[in-house]
Design a protein around this motif. Structure first.
Motif, PDB file in Angstrom:
ATOM      1  N   MET A   1       0.928  -1.426   0.330  1.00 27.21           N
ATOM      2  CA  MET A   1      -0.257  -0.163  -0.075  1.00 27.21           C
ATOM      3  C   MET A   1       1.298   1.555   0.086  1.00 27.21           C
ATOM      4  SD  MET A   1      -3.044   0.681   0.084  1.00 27.21           S
ATOM      5  CE  MET A   1      -4.684   1.538   0.212  1.00 27.21           C
ATOM      6  N   GLU A   2       1.774   1.537   0.919  1.00 29.70           N
ATOM      7  CA  GLU A   2       2.775   2.592   0.739  1.00 29.70           C
ATOM      8  C   GLU A   2       3.808   2.670  -0.894  1.00 29.70           C
ATOM      9  OE1 GLU A   2       7.107   3.285   2.517  1.00 29.70           O
ATOM     10  OE2 GLU A   2       6.673   1.486   2.732  1.00 29.70           O
ATOM     11  N   ALA A   3       3.789   1.047  -1.121  1.00 27.44           N
ATOM     12  CA  ALA A   3       4.214   1.451  -2.774  1.00 27.44           C
ATOM     13  C   ALA A   3       3.423   2.758  -3.818  1.00 27.44           C
ATOM     14  CB  ALA A   3       4.800   0.496  -3.176  1.00 27.44           C
ATOM     15  N   PHE A   4       1.742   2.198  -3.263  1.00 28.97           N
ATOM     16  CA  PHE A   4       0.767   2.657  -4.039  1.00 28.97           C
ATOM     17  C   PHE A   4       0.400   3.917  -4.041  1.00 28.97           C
ATOM     18  CE2 PHE A   4      -3.554   3.655  -4.075  1.00 28.97           C
ATOM     19  CZ  PHE A   4      -4.253   4.065  -5.366  1.00 28.97           C
ATOM     20  N   LEU A   5       0.979   4.450  -2.703  1.00 28.02           N
ATOM     21  CA  LEU A   5       0.032   5.506  -2.398  1.00 28.02           C
ATOM     22  C   LEU A   5       1.347   7.001  -2.384  1.00 28.02           C
ATOM     23  CD1 LEU A   5      -1.167   4.570   1.000  1.00 28.02           C
ATOM     24  CD2 LEU A   5      -2.563   5.601  -0.798  1.00 28.02           C
ATOM     25  N   ILE A   6       2.651   6.449  -2.325  1.00 26.52           N
ATOM     26  CA  ILE A   6       3.749   6.597  -2.584  1.00 26.52           C
ATOM     27  C   ILE A   6       3.956   8.131  -4.307  1.00 26.52           C
ATOM     28  CG2 ILE A   6       6.392   7.281  -2.537  1.00 26.52           C
ATOM     29  CD1 ILE A   6       5.862   6.233   0.217  1.00 26.52           C
ATOM     30  N   SER A   7       3.863   6.528  -5.264  1.00 26.62           N
ATOM     31  CA  SER A   7       3.684   6.995  -6.050  1.00 26.62           C
ATOM     32  C   SER A   7       2.641   7.984  -6.298  1.00 26.62           C
ATOM     33  CB  SER A   7       3.874   5.311  -7.035  1.00 26.62           C
ATOM     34  OG  SER A   7       4.344   4.336  -6.476  1.00 26.62           O
ATOM     35  N   THR A   8       1.189   7.261  -6.681  1.00 27.13           N
ATOM     36  CA  THR A   8       0.579   8.432  -6.486  1.00 27.13           C
ATOM     37  C   THR A   8       0.506   9.809  -6.278  1.00 27.13           C
ATOM     38  OG1 THR A   8      -1.018   6.125  -5.581  1.00 27.13           O
ATOM     39  CG2 THR A   8      -2.571   8.495  -6.382  1.00 27.13           C
ATOM     40  N   GLY A   9       1.306  10.236  -5.006  1.00 30.43           N
ATOM     41  CA  GLY A   9       1.262  11.232  -4.448  1.00 30.43           C
ATOM     42  C   GLY A   9       2.654  12.089  -5.508  1.00 30.43           C
ATOM     43  N   ILE A  10       3.694  11.640  -5.393  1.00 32.10           N
ATOM     44  CA  ILE A  10       4.659  11.966  -6.072  1.00 32.10           C
ATOM     45  C   ILE A  10       4.270  12.034  -7.821  1.00 32.10           C
ATOM     46  CG2 ILE A  10       6.393  11.029  -6.766  1.00 32.10           C
ATOM     47  CD1 ILE A  10       7.797  10.124  -4.339  1.00 32.10           C
ATOM     48  N   VAL A  11       3.765  11.755  -8.408  1.00 28.46           N
ATOM     49  CA  VAL A  11       3.289  12.424  -9.132  1.00 28.46           C
ATOM     50  C   VAL A  11       2.140  12.833  -9.345  1.00 28.46           C
ATOM     51  CG1 VAL A  11       2.355  10.534 -11.642  1.00 28.46           C
ATOM     52  CG2 VAL A  11       4.367   9.209 -10.524  1.00 28.46           C
ATOM     53  N   ALA A  12       0.780  13.141  -8.939  1.00 27.35           N
ATOM     54  CA  ALA A  12       0.459  14.166  -8.807  1.00 27.35           C
ATOM     55  C   ALA A  12       0.835  15.428  -8.935  1.00 27.35           C
ATOM     56  CB  ALA A  12      -0.809  13.796  -8.124  1.00 27.35           C
ATOM     57  N   ILE A  13       1.750  15.519  -7.735  1.00 24.48           N
ATOM     58  CA  ILE A  13       1.929  16.880  -7.599  1.00 24.48           C
ATOM     59  C   ILE A  13       3.459  17.172  -8.405  1.00 24.48           C
ATOM     60  CG2 ILE A  13       3.150  17.732  -5.938  1.00 24.48           C
ATOM     61  CD1 ILE A  13       2.227  16.283  -3.647  1.00 24.48           C
ATOM     62  N   ALA A  14       4.052  15.826  -8.763  1.00 21.72           N
ATOM     63  CA  ALA A  14       5.269  16.519 -10.110  1.00 21.72           C
ATOM     64  C   ALA A  14       4.365  16.819 -11.257  1.00 21.72           C
ATOM     65  CB  ALA A  14       5.949  15.429 -10.000  1.00 21.72           C
ATOM     66  N   GLU A  15       3.239  16.310 -11.941  1.00 22.36           N
ATOM     67  CA  GLU A  15       2.693  16.268 -13.208  1.00 22.36           C
ATOM     68  C   GLU A  15       2.378  17.813 -12.707  1.00 22.36           C
ATOM     69  OE1 GLU A  15       1.588  14.988 -16.435  1.00 22.36           O
ATOM     70  OE2 GLU A  15       3.365  14.821 -15.080  1.00 22.36           O
ATOM     71  N   ILE A  16       1.713  18.026 -12.056  1.00 22.71           N
ATOM     72  CA  ILE A  16       1.454  19.363 -11.852  1.00 22.71           C
ATOM     73  C   ILE A  16       2.328  20.980 -12.699  1.00 22.71           C
ATOM     74  CG2 ILE A  16       0.371  21.691 -10.512  1.00 22.71           C
ATOM     75  CD1 ILE A  16      -0.976  19.403  -8.687  1.00 22.71           C
ATOM     76  N   GLY A  17       1.805  21.437 -14.025  1.00 22.21           N
ATOM     77  CA  GLY A  17       2.599  22.447 -14.656  1.00 22.21           C
ATOM     78  C   GLY A  17       4.175  21.926 -15.327  1.00 22.21           C
ATOM     79  N   ASP A  18       3.976  20.481 -15.367  1.00 27.11           N
ATOM     80  CA  ASP A  18       4.576  19.530 -16.417  1.00 27.11           C
ATOM     81  C   ASP A  18       3.848  19.597 -18.096  1.00 27.11           C
ATOM     82  OD1 ASP A  18       6.913  16.780 -16.472  1.00 27.11           O
ATOM     83  OD2 ASP A  18       5.375  16.220 -17.286  1.00 27.11           O
ATOM     84  N   LYS A  19       5.496  18.757 -18.946  1.00 24.67           N
ATOM     85  CA  LYS A  19       5.143  19.362 -19.850  1.00 24.67           C
ATOM     86  C   LYS A  19       3.524  18.502 -20.488  1.00 24.67           C
ATOM     87  CE  LYS A  19       8.106  16.030 -21.643  1.00 24.67           C
ATOM     88  NZ  LYS A  19       9.482  15.761 -20.953  1.00 24.67           N
ATOM     89  N   THR A  20       3.457  17.720 -19.800  1.00 21.08           N
ATOM     90  CA  THR A  20       1.731  16.372 -20.152  1.00 21.08           C
ATOM     91  C   THR A  20       1.693  17.425 -20.047  1.00 21.08           C
ATOM     92  OG1 THR A  20       2.467  15.159 -18.591  1.00 21.08           O
ATOM     93  CG2 THR A  20       3.041  14.016 -20.494  1.00 21.08           C
ATOM     94  N   GLN A  21       0.918  17.984 -19.011  1.00 21.07           N
ATOM     95  CA  GLN A  21       0.106  18.756 -18.520  1.00 21.07           C
ATOM     96  C   GLN A  21      -0.907  19.671 -19.299  1.00 21.07           C
ATOM     97  OE1 GLN A  21      -0.543  21.044 -14.770  1.00 21.07           O
ATOM     98  NE2 GLN A  21      -2.538  19.697 -14.435  1.00 21.07           N
ATOM     99  N   LEU A  22       0.468  20.487 -19.921  1.00 29.81           N
ATOM    100  CA  LEU A  22       0.723  21.338 -21.131  1.00 29.81           C
ATOM    101  C   LEU A  22      -0.247  20.674 -21.946  1.00 29.81           C
ATOM    102  CD1 LEU A  22       3.844  23.055 -19.895  1.00 29.81           C
ATOM    103  CD2 LEU A  22       1.857  24.058 -18.977  1.00 29.81           C
ATOM    104  N   LEU A  23       0.469  19.797 -22.764  1.00 28.72           N
ATOM    105  CA  LEU A  23      -0.039  18.662 -23.184  1.00 28.72           C
ATOM    106  C   LEU A  23      -1.805  18.580 -23.503  1.00 28.72           C
ATOM    107  CD1 LEU A  23       0.190  17.388 -26.048  1.00 28.72           C
ATOM    108  CD2 LEU A  23       1.385  15.174 -25.456  1.00 28.72           C
ATOM    109  N   SER A  24      -1.689  18.402 -22.245  1.00 28.88           N
ATOM    110  CA  SER A  24      -3.569  18.377 -21.927  1.00 28.88           C
ATOM    111  C   SER A  24      -4.573  19.327 -21.680  1.00 28.88           C
ATOM    112  CB  SER A  24      -3.983  17.242 -20.643  1.00 28.88           C
ATOM    113  OG  SER A  24      -3.187  16.519 -20.390  1.00 28.88           O
ATOM    114  N   PHE A  25      -3.542  20.398 -21.944  1.00 24.14           N
ATOM    115  CA  PHE A  25      -4.579  21.577 -21.494  1.00 24.14           C
ATOM    116  C   PHE A  25      -4.848  22.095 -23.755  1.00 24.14           C
ATOM    117  CE2 PHE A  25      -2.528  23.330 -17.611  1.00 24.14           C
ATOM    118  CZ  PHE A  25      -3.932  23.282 -16.636  1.00 24.14           C
TER     119      PHE A  25
END
Length: 190
Positions: A1-25
């Motif tokens: 469960m730790e791996a899942f929660l940490i993976s989700t949190g790290i990527v959700a936050i790191a993705e904000i402002g990332d080029k793939t989020q810009l691609l989404s826009f």
């Protein structure tokens, strides 16, 4: 469960402002069909992060646990520095002949190659030796960050203080790096 929660949190936050989020826009503004875009993001991410996670698992099996701890700790600290650098989308996707889903799938898969969230997936899979929870977590993190970008379009960018978000992402990567170097929560016996 730790791996899942940490993976989700790290990527959700790191993705904000990332080029793939810009691609989404960009895709949302161009096509104005959110659900094929969301599906394309999901499929591209699950395949991309599945391959990245598999690579992380392979690396974990090849490298001595004590050496792996130092490599991963340094990698997370490097990602902390990388998270502070604003991303920009270099080129608009020119794949419209593939339709909304196909364009999103190809553009997202390619944009994610070598991206910090893909590298984080490799490192997380190596650190936790838990391929499925890491890939599911990083994919969920991508969806948490990108689905609102698709649904809200460019308006969402105004609401997000990207400098603060990048700082929080960097702090999380740094904390995970230090924890890894110190052996906190280690699964490899170090």
């Amino acid at each position: 469960m730790e791996a899942f929660l940490i993976s989700t949190g790290i990527v959700a936050i790191a993705e904000i402002g990332d080029k793939t989020q810009l691609l989404s826009f960009l895709l949302a503004a161009k096509f104005r069909k959110p659900w094929p875009i969301v599906l394309g993001i999901f499929v591209a991410t699950i395949v991309n992060h599945g391959l990245a996670g598999a690579l992380g698992s392979i690396v974990a099996s090849w490298v001595e646990p004590s050496t792996l701890r130092w490599i991963l700790g340094a990698s997370f600290i490097a990602m902390a520095a990388w998270a502070l650098v604003p991303d920009k989308l270099d080129d608009k996707p020119k794949l419209a002949a593939f339709g909304v889903f196909g364009t999103t799938l190809v553009a997202f898969f390619l944009a994610e190659m070598g991206d910090k969230t893909q590298i984080a997936t490799v490192a997380l899979a190596a650190r936790y030796d838990a391929l499925a929870p890491v890939v599911i977590g990083t994919t969920l993190g991508m969806m948490i960050a990108n689905v609102p970008a698709v649904l809200l379009g460019e308006r969402a960018a105004i609401w997000l203080p990207l400098k603060i978000v990048r700082g929080v992402a960097a702090a999380i990567f740094f904390a995970v790096g230090i924890a890894t170097l110190l052996g906190v929560g280690a699964r490899f016996g170090f």
